[in-house]
Design a protein around this motif. Structure first.
Motif, PDB file in Angstrom:
ATOM      1  N   THR A  98      -3.673   6.772   2.989  1.00  0.00           N
ATOM      2  CA  THR A  98      -4.733   6.083   2.581  1.00  0.00           C
ATOM      3  C   THR A  98      -5.557   5.503   3.614  1.00  0.00           C
ATOM      4  O   THR A  98      -6.745   5.583   3.756  1.00  0.00           O
ATOM      5  CB  THR A  98      -4.522   5.158   1.504  1.00  0.00           C
ATOM      6  N   PRO A  99      -4.902   4.795   4.559  1.00  0.00           N
ATOM      7  CA  PRO A  99      -5.761   4.175   5.749  1.00  0.00           C
ATOM      8  C   PRO A  99      -6.465   5.218   6.731  1.00  0.00           C
ATOM      9  O   PRO A  99      -7.577   4.743   7.200  1.00  0.00           O
ATOM     10  CB  PRO A  99      -4.765   3.484   6.553  1.00  0.00           C
ATOM     11  N   LEU A 124       0.822  -1.235  -0.168  1.00  0.00           N
ATOM     12  CA  LEU A 124       0.042  -0.072   0.270  1.00  0.00           C
ATOM     13  C   LEU A 124       0.768   1.247  -0.018  1.00  0.00           C
ATOM     14  O   LEU A 124       1.745   1.360   0.964  1.00  0.00           O
ATOM     15  CB  LEU A 124      -0.983  -0.061   1.051  1.00  0.00           C
ATOM     16  N   ASN A 125       0.795   1.915  -1.095  1.00  0.00           N
ATOM     17  CA  ASN A 125       1.152   3.489  -1.106  1.00  0.00           C
ATOM     18  C   ASN A 125       3.008   3.293  -0.829  1.00  0.00           C
ATOM     19  O   ASN A 125       3.308   3.702   0.070  1.00  0.00           O
ATOM     20  CB  ASN A 125       0.814   4.357  -0.035  1.00  0.00           C
ATOM     21  N   LEU A 184     -10.565   1.762   1.053  1.00  0.00           N
ATOM     22  CA  LEU A 184      -9.260   1.019   1.040  1.00  0.00           C
ATOM     23  C   LEU A 184      -9.658  -0.574   1.632  1.00  0.00           C
ATOM     24  O   LEU A 184      -9.165  -1.418   1.265  1.00  0.00           O
ATOM     25  CB  LEU A 184      -8.183   1.629   2.343  1.00  0.00           C
ATOM     26  N   VAL A 194      -6.490   4.784  -5.633  1.00  0.00           N
ATOM     27  CA  VAL A 194      -7.450   5.638  -4.811  1.00  0.00           C
ATOM     28  C   VAL A 194      -7.553   6.952  -5.346  1.00  0.00           C
ATOM     29  O   VAL A 194      -6.603   7.579  -5.333  1.00  0.00           O
ATOM     30  CB  VAL A 194      -7.246   5.284  -3.321  1.00  0.00           C
ATOM     31  N   VAL A 216      -1.727  -1.014  -4.084  1.00  0.00           N
ATOM     32  CA  VAL A 216      -2.517   0.237  -4.123  1.00  0.00           C
ATOM     33  C   VAL A 216      -1.917   1.268  -3.952  1.00  0.00           C
ATOM     34  O   VAL A 216      -0.808   1.374  -3.407  1.00  0.00           O
ATOM     35  CB  VAL A 216      -3.473   0.100  -2.799  1.00  0.00           C
ATOM     36  N   SER A 224      -2.519   5.891  -4.682  1.00  0.00           N
ATOM     37  CA  SER A 224      -3.367   7.123  -4.538  1.00  0.00           C
ATOM     38  C   SER A 224      -2.927   8.097  -5.551  1.00  0.00           C
ATOM     39  O   SER A 224      -1.615   8.251  -5.715  1.00  0.00           O
ATOM     40  CB  SER A 224      -3.393   7.568  -3.031  1.00  0.00           C
ATOM     41  N   CYS A 260      -6.900  11.019  -2.923  1.00  0.00           N
ATOM     42  CA  CYS A 260      -6.362  10.488  -1.952  1.00  0.00           C
ATOM     43  C   CYS A 260      -5.026  10.804  -1.814  1.00  0.00           C
ATOM     44  O   CYS A 260      -4.094  10.920  -2.986  1.00  0.00           O
ATOM     45  CB  CYS A 260      -6.569   9.137  -1.585  1.00  0.00           C
TER      46      CYS A 260
END
Length: 231
Positions: free
Chosen positions: A210-211, A85-86, A218, A203, A175, A177, A206
Motif C-alpha cells: 500500500t505505501p 497497515l496490511n 494511504l 484501500v 488498514v 487492501s 490495491c
C-alpha cells in the motif's frame, strides 16, 4: 512536535515510505525503525523502543505491524497512537513455519541474490505484478538489506498478540487492501474486532504494498485518523 515512528515489512527498509515521506513530514518528525539487526518480534520491539522518542505515534507495516503490536503492549505509556497497515495478529502456522525453515536452510548455504520473482510479484496487485519499476524498487530494498538480515528475519517467527490486543487503549487505525495476497482483509477485520474503538479502513484496487501502490490514499487515511483522534 508530534513524533511518528515507521516500521517496514520483511526485507524492506525506510525507502518503503519514499512516496509518502513529504506528506508524512507534515504530520511530524519521522523516525524509521530498523528491523534488520535482531531475531524475534520481541527483540525487534525492544530495539524500536531504544531508538524511538519518549512519546510517538507508531505505524507498522506487515511484519512491522507485528512488531508495532509488541511495542504498544510493552510501552503503552509511550505510544500515543497505533496504525497497523496490511498486517495481522495471527501466529505463524505450522505449514508456514516449515516452509520458512526450508527456505532458511537453503539460504544459509547459497549466495543471496534478492527475493524471488514470485515473491516480489505476489506482494503487488495482480495488475502490477509485472510492473518493472515497482519490482525493481522492492528488490533494491531486499538487496540493500542483504543476506544476514534475510537470515535474521527468516528466523523471526510471528508471535500472536491477539489475546492481549484488548488491553490497548490508544487510538488505533487498521488498514487493509482488497487485493492483498499476503495479508487478508479478514485478518485486519479480526484485529479491528479485538481492539476497542479501532478505526478500520480498506484501500480499494490495491495489493500488499500500500505505501508504494497507493501512497496518496494511504496518507489521507492516516492524516484523517491522526486529526480525528487528536494525536
Amino acid at each position: 512536535m508530534r513524533n511518528l515512528v515507521l516500521l517496514p515489512g520483511f526485507m524492506l527498509n525506510q525507502h518503503l515510505w519514499d512516496d509518502m515521506h513529504a506528506d508524512l513530514s507534515t504530520l511530524g518528525s519521522l523516525t524509521f525503525g530498523d528491523l534488520g539487526q535482531d531475531i524475534g518480534i520481541e527483540a525487534m520491539a525492544d530495539a524500536v523502543l531504544r531508538q524511538a522518542p519518549p512519546e510517538f505515534v507508531l505505524l507498522g507495516f506487515s511484519m512491522g505491524g507485528f512488531v508495532a503490536q509488541a511495542v504498544a503492549l510493552k510501552a503503552p505509556e509511550r505510544v500515543r497512537g497505533l496504525a497497523l497497515l496490511n498486517t495481522s495478529s495471527r501466529p505463524q502456522t505450522a505449514q508456514e513455519s516449515a516452509a520458512t525453515k526450508a527456505q532458511f536452510d537453503i539460504a544459509q548455504r547459497t549466495p543471496f541474490k534478492g527475493l524471488t520473482s514470485r515473491a516480489l510479484a505476489s506482494s503487488l496487485h495482480p495488475d502490477l505484478a509485472t510492473e518493472r519499476s515497482l519490482l525493481d524498487r522492492l528488490q533494491a530494498m531486499a538487496l540493500a538489506n542483504g543476506k544476514e538480515v534475510f537470515l535474521r528475519q527468516l528466523q523471526t517467527l510471528r508471535d500472536s498478540h491477539a489475546e492481549q490486543l484488548g488491553l490497548l487503549r490508544c487510538p488505533t487505525l487498521i488498514v487493509a487492501s482488497d487485493h492483498d495476497r499476503l495479508r487478508s482483509v479478514e485478518e485486519s477485520a479480526e484485529m479491528a474486532r479485538q481492539i476497542d474503538g479501532a478505526r478500520f479502513e480498506i484501500v480499494a484496487d490495491c495489493g500488499h504494498m500500500t505505501p508504494i501502490e497507493k501512497p496518496a490514499e494511504l496518507f489521507e487515511i492516516i492524516r484523517d485518523w491522526v486529526q480525528a483522534s487528536g494525536l
